[in-house]
Design a protein around this motif. Structure first.
Motif, mmCIF file in Angstrom:
data_model
loop_
_atom_site.group_PDB
_atom_site.id
_atom_site.type_symbol
_atom_site.label_atom_id
_atom_site.label_comp_id
_atom_site.label_asym_id
_atom_site.label_seq_id
_atom_site.Cartn_x
_atom_site.Cartn_y
_atom_site.Cartn_z
ATOM 1 N N ILE A 36 0.818 -1.215 0.000
ATOM 2 C CA ILE A 36 0.000 0.000 0.000
ATOM 3 C C ILE A 36 0.858 1.275 0.000
ATOM 4 C CG2 ILE A 36 -1.991 -1.088 1.101
ATOM 5 C CD1 ILE A 36 -1.003 0.129 3.763
ATOM 6 N N GLU A 37 2.144 1.096 -0.212
ATOM 7 C CA GLU A 37 3.045 2.260 -0.130
ATOM 8 C C GLU A 37 2.710 3.359 -1.143
ATOM 9 O OE1 GLU A 37 6.993 0.749 -0.351
ATOM 10 O OE2 GLU A 37 7.098 0.371 1.808
ATOM 11 N N GLY A 38 2.368 2.977 -2.365
ATOM 12 C CA GLY A 38 2.149 4.008 -3.397
ATOM 13 C C GLY A 38 0.700 4.419 -3.564
ATOM 14 N N PHE A 39 -0.119 4.177 -2.556
ATOM 15 C CA PHE A 39 -1.559 4.395 -2.722
ATOM 16 C C PHE A 39 -1.930 5.855 -2.989
ATOM 17 C CE2 PHE A 39 -4.823 1.004 -1.600
ATOM 18 C CZ PHE A 39 -4.096 0.019 -2.233
ATOM 19 N N SER A 40 -1.191 6.763 -2.395
ATOM 20 C CA SER A 40 -1.539 8.173 -2.563
ATOM 21 C C SER A 40 -1.419 8.577 -4.045
ATOM 22 C CB SER A 40 -0.609 9.013 -1.686
ATOM 23 O OG SER A 40 -1.019 10.330 -1.722
ATOM 24 N N ALA A 41 -0.314 8.187 -4.668
ATOM 25 C CA ALA A 41 -0.101 8.519 -6.085
ATOM 26 C C ALA A 41 -1.120 7.797 -6.967
ATOM 27 C CB ALA A 41 1.321 8.134 -6.497
ATOM 28 N N ASP A 85 -4.341 9.564 -6.814
ATOM 29 C CA ASP A 85 -4.295 10.802 -7.617
ATOM 30 C C ASP A 85 -4.573 10.487 -9.086
ATOM 31 O OD1 ASP A 85 -3.726 12.274 -5.403
ATOM 32 O OD2 ASP A 85 -1.565 12.450 -5.786
ATOM 33 N N THR A 86 -3.995 9.385 -9.575
ATOM 34 C CA THR A 86 -4.218 8.999 -10.975
ATOM 35 C C THR A 86 -5.696 8.708 -11.222
ATOM 36 O OG1 THR A 86 -2.026 7.998 -10.946
ATOM 37 C CG2 THR A 86 -3.463 7.372 -12.774
ATOM 38 N N VAL A 87 -6.307 7.995 -10.275
ATOM 39 C CA VAL A 87 -7.732 7.666 -10.413
ATOM 40 C C VAL A 87 -8.565 8.947 -10.425
ATOM 41 C CG1 VAL A 87 -9.684 6.581 -9.202
ATOM 42 C CG2 VAL A 87 -7.521 5.352 -9.431
ATOM 43 N N ASP A 88 -8.227 9.877 -9.547
ATOM 44 C CA ASP A 88 -8.967 11.152 -9.510
ATOM 45 C C ASP A 88 -8.836 11.890 -10.845
ATOM 46 O OD1 ASP A 88 -9.740 10.665 -6.954
ATOM 47 O OD2 ASP A 88 -8.307 12.028 -6.000
ATOM 48 N N ALA A 89 -7.609 11.874 -11.395
ATOM 49 C CA ALA A 89 -7.365 12.566 -12.674
ATOM 50 C C ALA A 89 -8.182 11.918 -13.792
ATOM 51 C CB ALA A 89 -5.876 12.523 -13.006
ATOM 52 N N CYS A 136 -14.757 3.755 -5.073
ATOM 53 C CA CYS A 136 -14.183 2.435 -4.730
ATOM 54 C C CYS A 136 -12.691 2.564 -4.408
ATOM 55 C CB CYS A 136 -14.385 1.441 -5.885
ATOM 56 S SG CYS A 136 -16.099 0.933 -6.055
ATOM 57 N N ALA A 137 -11.996 3.433 -5.170
ATOM 58 C CA ALA A 137 -10.567 3.672 -4.876
ATOM 59 C C ALA A 137 -10.431 4.297 -3.491
ATOM 60 C CB ALA A 137 -9.965 4.583 -5.943
ATOM 61 N N ASP A 138 -11.364 5.196 -3.154
ATOM 62 C CA ASP A 138 -11.324 5.799 -1.804
ATOM 63 C C ASP A 138 -11.509 4.724 -0.723
ATOM 64 O OD1 ASP A 138 -10.978 8.279 -2.905
ATOM 65 O OD2 ASP A 138 -13.073 8.904 -2.713
ATOM 66 N N HIS A 139 -12.390 3.785 -0.994
ATOM 67 C CA HIS A 139 -12.581 2.701 -0.009
ATOM 68 C C HIS A 139 -11.329 1.814 0.082
ATOM 69 C CE1 HIS A 139 -16.617 3.525 1.274
ATOM 70 N NE2 HIS A 139 -17.037 3.628 0.017
ATOM 71 N N ALA A 140 -10.663 1.609 -1.050
ATOM 72 C CA ALA A 140 -9.393 0.851 -1.006
ATOM 73 C C ALA A 140 -8.383 1.610 -0.142
ATOM 74 C CB ALA A 140 -8.848 0.652 -2.421
ATOM 75 N N ILE A 176 -2.561 7.105 9.593
ATOM 76 C CA ILE A 176 -2.091 7.884 8.446
ATOM 77 C C ILE A 176 -3.318 8.279 7.632
ATOM 78 C CG2 ILE A 176 0.198 6.829 8.235
ATOM 79 C CD1 ILE A 176 -1.041 5.146 5.879
ATOM 80 N N GLU A 177 -3.164 9.287 6.805
ATOM 81 C CA GLU A 177 -4.257 9.666 5.922
ATOM 82 C C GLU A 177 -3.739 9.624 4.499
ATOM 83 O OE1 GLU A 177 -6.017 13.438 6.760
ATOM 84 O OE2 GLU A 177 -7.630 13.130 5.301
ATOM 85 N N ILE A 178 -4.385 8.837 3.645
ATOM 86 C CA ILE A 178 -3.992 8.779 2.238
ATOM 87 C C ILE A 178 -4.858 9.778 1.497
ATOM 88 C CG2 ILE A 178 -3.871 7.324 0.180
ATOM 89 C CD1 ILE A 178 -3.482 4.923 2.113
ATOM 90 N N LYS A 179 -4.212 10.797 0.940
ATOM 91 C CA LYS A 179 -4.997 11.853 0.269
ATOM 92 C C LYS A 179 -4.852 11.714 -1.231
ATOM 93 C CE LYS A 179 -4.731 15.214 3.949
ATOM 94 N NZ LYS A 179 -4.090 16.450 4.399
#
Lengths: 253, 216
Positions: free
Chosen positions: B145-150, B153-157, B193-197, B213-216
């Protein structure tokens, strides 16, 4: 612990007949807080508790090294008045142990021993102590009855009242609820919560849920060593030491 | 008794993983049905709605029983707290799958616009995140889950890109409005769904380390 400490132990070691029971224990007991000592049987938690008012002095062949201070004064210093120390640091034991006397006399006993003779003052101390111990309303109409006629929970609160009567600064409690039913236990726990407004409480318990409920700070001991000491919520939510984690989750002990 | 409790925790993890995989499969099936324009396949995702809801109720009760009877502490407490979040997130993912499956049924008789835009690619990314979050819960492996924030971001884009593309097609021809609106909604559901992940990942991190931690 950033709170001001009332008791400090510095590198305390203790041997019973050459067998080491405490090893390099250094900790601070914060003032007006409840500190719980937990750990498996024989880990030294009761031994440490008994160091705080030098009750171990009563046992033969005990050797203690290191320093224990109360209000910044070393309690092992030559010239320490042990009776006064035990007045300042009162103790409540596992099994309620009222004297075979009246309820009134149990509470008045300590102040009398310390020289108080004025009956009006004694009456006031008895009432105040019983009120502080949340027992007054239950016994105010039968103060001259024998203390042995009280229930186990009431007897334990009487013992707490007896401790409070000599105005201690610190109250040591060694498994104070282990002989009590859940209702009497709840009353003692509520009382501990009230007592910390005026006193510092150190409680030894094998019941981790009780430690979590009543204490502000918790120390975990194992094989005579203090493994970890910190805020209770930190110890029970995410302890730093694996040994603590394994003990409180029941993986050993 | 502690041994029995820890066996129960292992069992809870196993059953929660089954539910998490069910939610993930509902989402995958729904997206496949949308891509293949297959209403029957979509129907197979929709019919699992009751099953996943029953699982949620049963597993939540299981957690509450374990808490009431064992008063868990430290890692055990954090595991159950995390599991409750995984249960909830899995239900939400499954329900988004059901909603996407209903859209797939509704537009299955109409040709797709622009090959569904970036929806298939976005769905792959989201489902990979769900898979990794579930795997991290299963294996206590935080590297997953290390790269979840990035990745989030891709999913949001991509959601934003689908929104803009959808608006463009709607402006070009009003006949596209219905399908493009559905695509925009599907993108929104995938983003949720990505937010739930991410929520599962945050809780797995808490479960393992005790730190939030908070994944933004």
């Amino acid at each position: 612990m950033s709170e001001s400490a009332i008791i400090t132990t510095n590198n305390v070691n203790l041997w019973y007949n050459g067998k080491q029971a405490l090893e390099s224990v250094s900790m601070k007991i914060p003032k007006n807080k409840v500190t719980a000592l937990i750990g498996p049987s024989g880990c030294g938690k009761s031994t440490l508790l008994r160091c705080f008012n030098r009750l171990n002095d009563l046992i033969d062949h005990v050797k203690i090294t290191g320093e224990i201070t109360l209000d910044d004064k070393n309690i092992h210093e030559s010239g320490t008045d042990v009776v006064m120390l035990r007045k300042k640091v009162g103790m409540v034991f596992q099994k309620p142990n009222p004297f075979p006397k009246s309820i009134y006399e149990n509470v008045a006993y300590g102040p009398r021993v310390h020289g108080l003779k004025n009956n009006n003052q004694l009456d006031a101390i008895v009432e105040q102590s019983l009120r502080h111990a949340a027992l007054w309303d239950e016994v105010k109409d039968r103060l001259n009855d024998s203390a042995l006629g009280l229930s186990g929970g009431q007897q334990q609160r009487l013992c707490i009242a007896r401790t409070l009567a000599v105005e201690p600064e610190v109250i040591l409690m060694d498994e104070p609820c282990s002989a009590l039913d859940p209702i009497a236990t709840a009353k003692i726990e509520n009382l501990i919560d009230l007592l910390k407004q005026d006193y510092t409480v150190i409680i030894v318990t094998h019941n981790m849920q009780q430690a979590a409920r009543v204490s502000d700070f918790t120390g975990f001991m194992y094989l005579g060593k203090l493994i970890e000491c910190g805020k209770t919520v930190q110890i029970f939510e995410h302890p730093k030491e694996e040994l603590t984690e394994n003990y409180i989750t029941g993986r050993f002990g | 008794m502690a041994e029995k409790f820890h066996t129960e925790l292992q069992n809870l993890r196993k059953e929660t993983l089954e539910m998490a995989h069910m939610g993930r499969d509902m989402l995958r099936t729904a997206v496949d049905a949308l891509i293949r324009q297959d209403p029957n396949l979509a129907g197979s995702a929709i019919t699992r709605k009751v099953e996943i809801h029953d699982q949620e109720v049963r597993l939540e009760e299981y957690c509450y029983h374990l808490i009431a009877l064992n008063q868990p502490m430290a890692k055990d407490m954090r595991f159950i707290a995390c599991t409750l979040k995984v249960i909830n997130a899995s239900l939400r993912i499954g329900r988004y799958g059901k909603t996407i499956a209903k859209i797939a049924q509704e537009i299955s008789d109409k040709p797709p616009i622009a090959n569904l835009m970036s929806i298939p690619h976005m769905a792959d990314l989201v489902i990979e995140m769900v898979d990794d979050a579930i795997a991290a819960y299963e294996s206590d492996n935080l590297t997953l889950i290390e790269g979840f924030s990035a990745r989030d971001d891709t999913v949001d884009a991509l959601r934003h890109s689908i929104f803009r593309e959808g608006i463009t097609y709607m402006m070009e021809d009003p006949k596209n409005i219905s399908r493009c609106t559905h695509y925009i909604m599907v993108a929104r559901y995938l983003e949720r769904c990505a937010d739930h992940a991410c929520k599962i990942a945050e809780n797995v991190h808490y479960m393992e380390t005790g730190e939030r931690i908070e994944i933004k």
